[in-house]
Write a protein that holds these residues in place. Sequence first.
Motif, mmCIF file in Angstrom:
data_model
loop_
_atom_site.group_PDB
_atom_site.id
_atom_site.type_symbol
_atom_site.label_atom_id
_atom_site.label_comp_id
_atom_site.label_asym_id
_atom_site.label_seq_id
_atom_site.Cartn_x
_atom_site.Cartn_y
_atom_site.Cartn_z
ATOM 1 N N UNK A 70 -7.717 -1.063 -6.696
ATOM 2 C CA UNK A 70 -6.277 -0.951 -6.454
ATOM 3 C C UNK A 70 -5.964 0.127 -5.414
ATOM 4 N N UNK A 71 -6.701 1.226 -5.437
ATOM 5 C CA UNK A 71 -6.489 2.293 -4.442
ATOM 6 C C UNK A 71 -6.642 1.749 -3.026
ATOM 7 N N UNK A 72 -7.705 1.013 -2.805
ATOM 8 C CA UNK A 72 -7.994 0.519 -1.460
ATOM 9 C C UNK A 72 -7.086 -0.649 -1.077
ATOM 10 N N UNK A 73 -6.690 -1.456 -2.062
ATOM 11 C CA UNK A 73 -5.721 -2.528 -1.789
ATOM 12 C C UNK A 73 -4.393 -1.938 -1.333
ATOM 13 N N UNK A 74 -3.934 -0.906 -2.049
ATOM 14 C CA UNK A 74 -2.657 -0.277 -1.708
ATOM 15 C C UNK A 74 -2.715 0.397 -0.339
ATOM 16 N N UNK A 75 -3.834 1.066 -0.033
ATOM 17 C CA UNK A 75 -3.965 1.726 1.269
ATOM 18 C C UNK A 75 -3.958 0.689 2.390
ATOM 19 N N UNK A 76 -4.676 -0.406 2.209
ATOM 20 C CA UNK A 76 -4.710 -1.464 3.232
ATOM 21 C C UNK A 76 -3.329 -2.093 3.392
ATOM 22 N N UNK A 77 -2.638 -2.324 2.281
ATOM 23 C CA UNK A 77 -1.294 -2.906 2.347
ATOM 24 C C UNK A 77 -0.330 -1.965 3.051
ATOM 25 N N UNK A 78 -0.468 -0.670 2.790
ATOM 26 C CA UNK A 78 0.405 0.313 3.442
ATOM 27 C C UNK A 78 0.199 0.279 4.954
ATOM 28 N N UNK A 79 -1.044 0.206 5.396
ATOM 29 C CA UNK A 79 -1.322 0.150 6.837
ATOM 30 C C UNK A 79 -0.814 -1.149 7.448
ATOM 31 N N UNK A 80 -0.906 -2.241 6.688
ATOM 32 C CA UNK A 80 -0.426 -3.533 7.179
ATOM 33 C C UNK A 80 1.090 -3.535 7.313
ATOM 34 N N UNK A 81 1.777 -2.923 6.348
ATOM 35 C CA UNK A 81 3.241 -2.921 6.343
ATOM 36 C C UNK A 81 3.836 -1.871 7.277
ATOM 37 N N UNK A 82 3.073 -0.833 7.598
ATOM 38 C CA UNK A 82 3.534 0.257 8.462
ATOM 39 C C UNK A 82 2.546 0.420 9.613
ATOM 40 N N UNK A 83 2.706 -0.358 10.686
ATOM 41 C CA UNK A 83 1.718 -0.383 11.760
ATOM 42 C C UNK A 83 1.398 0.978 12.396
ATOM 43 N N UNK A 84 2.303 1.894 12.443
ATOM 44 C CA UNK A 84 2.041 3.192 13.060
ATOM 45 C C UNK A 84 1.543 4.254 12.085
ATOM 46 N N UNK A 85 1.301 3.872 10.841
ATOM 47 C CA UNK A 85 0.919 4.846 9.809
ATOM 48 C C UNK A 85 -0.501 5.348 10.018
ATOM 49 N N UNK A 86 -0.742 6.547 9.530
ATOM 50 C CA UNK A 86 -2.085 7.144 9.622
ATOM 51 C C UNK A 86 -2.860 6.874 8.337
ATOM 52 N N UNK A 87 -4.157 7.154 8.401
ATOM 53 C CA UNK A 87 -4.998 7.020 7.219
ATOM 54 C C UNK A 87 -4.568 7.965 6.115
ATOM 55 N N UNK A 88 -4.108 9.162 6.496
ATOM 56 C CA UNK A 88 -3.656 10.138 5.508
ATOM 57 C C UNK A 88 -2.434 9.615 4.756
ATOM 58 N N UNK A 89 -1.494 9.025 5.479
ATOM 59 C CA UNK A 89 -0.299 8.476 4.832
ATOM 60 C C UNK A 89 -0.661 7.310 3.920
ATOM 61 N N UNK A 90 -1.571 6.461 4.383
ATOM 62 C CA UNK A 90 -1.966 5.300 3.590
ATOM 63 C C UNK A 90 -2.675 5.726 2.307
ATOM 64 N N UNK A 91 -3.600 6.665 2.408
ATOM 65 C CA UNK A 91 -4.308 7.110 1.208
ATOM 66 C C UNK A 91 -3.386 7.882 0.266
#
Length: 172
Positions: A70-91
Motif C-alpha cells: 500500500x505504501x508504494x501504491x500510494x506513492x506511485x498514485x501520488x506521482x501519477x496524479x501530481x506530475x510535478x511532485x517530488x519523491x519526498x512529497x510522494x513518500x
Amino acid sequence: MLKLLGAGMVVLAGGLAGMQAGRSYARRPVEIRALMGALLLLQTEIGYALAPLGEALERVAARADPAVALLFERAAAFLRENPGATGAEALAAAVAAASPKLSLREEDLAALRDLGAALGNSDREDQVRHLTLALERLRVAGTAAEADARRYVRLWNTLGFCGGLGLAILLS
C-alpha cells in the motif's frame, strides 16, 4: 450462574485486549522485513532497470508483500496524479496514508521519509546509496523490533488475562 458468566466474559475481554496489544509487537518485525524486501526491489528497479521513479514504485507495489504494498501504491498514485511532485512529497503522502494500517513506529517511517528526499532528485548511484542507508536503518530497527516482540508479546497476553481476572474479582 449469571455472575460466573459475566466474570468469564470480563476475563476473556481482558485477555483479548492484551492479545491485541501484543499483536502489534509481533507484526512490526514482519512489516519491517517486508519493507526491506520492497526497498531491495526498488533499489533493483532504480539501479539496474533504470526505471523512472513512478514506474519503479508501481512495479514494486505489484511485487511487494501485501503488508507494505500500500505504501508504494500510494506513492506511485501520488506521482501519477501530481506530475510535478517530488519523491519526498510522494513518500510523505504515502506514509501519512498508510501508517494507520501498519504497526511500524515513527523511526521506521522516518527512514522512508528521509529516503524520499533523494528519490528522483539525484543521480542513480546516489539514490542507490540512499536506499542502502535506509535498508541499514531498517535492519537495525528490525533487530530491535524482534527483541521487543520476544519480550512484550507474552507480557501483554499475560497482562490482559490477569487484568481481566483482577477486574472480575473486584466486580464480584
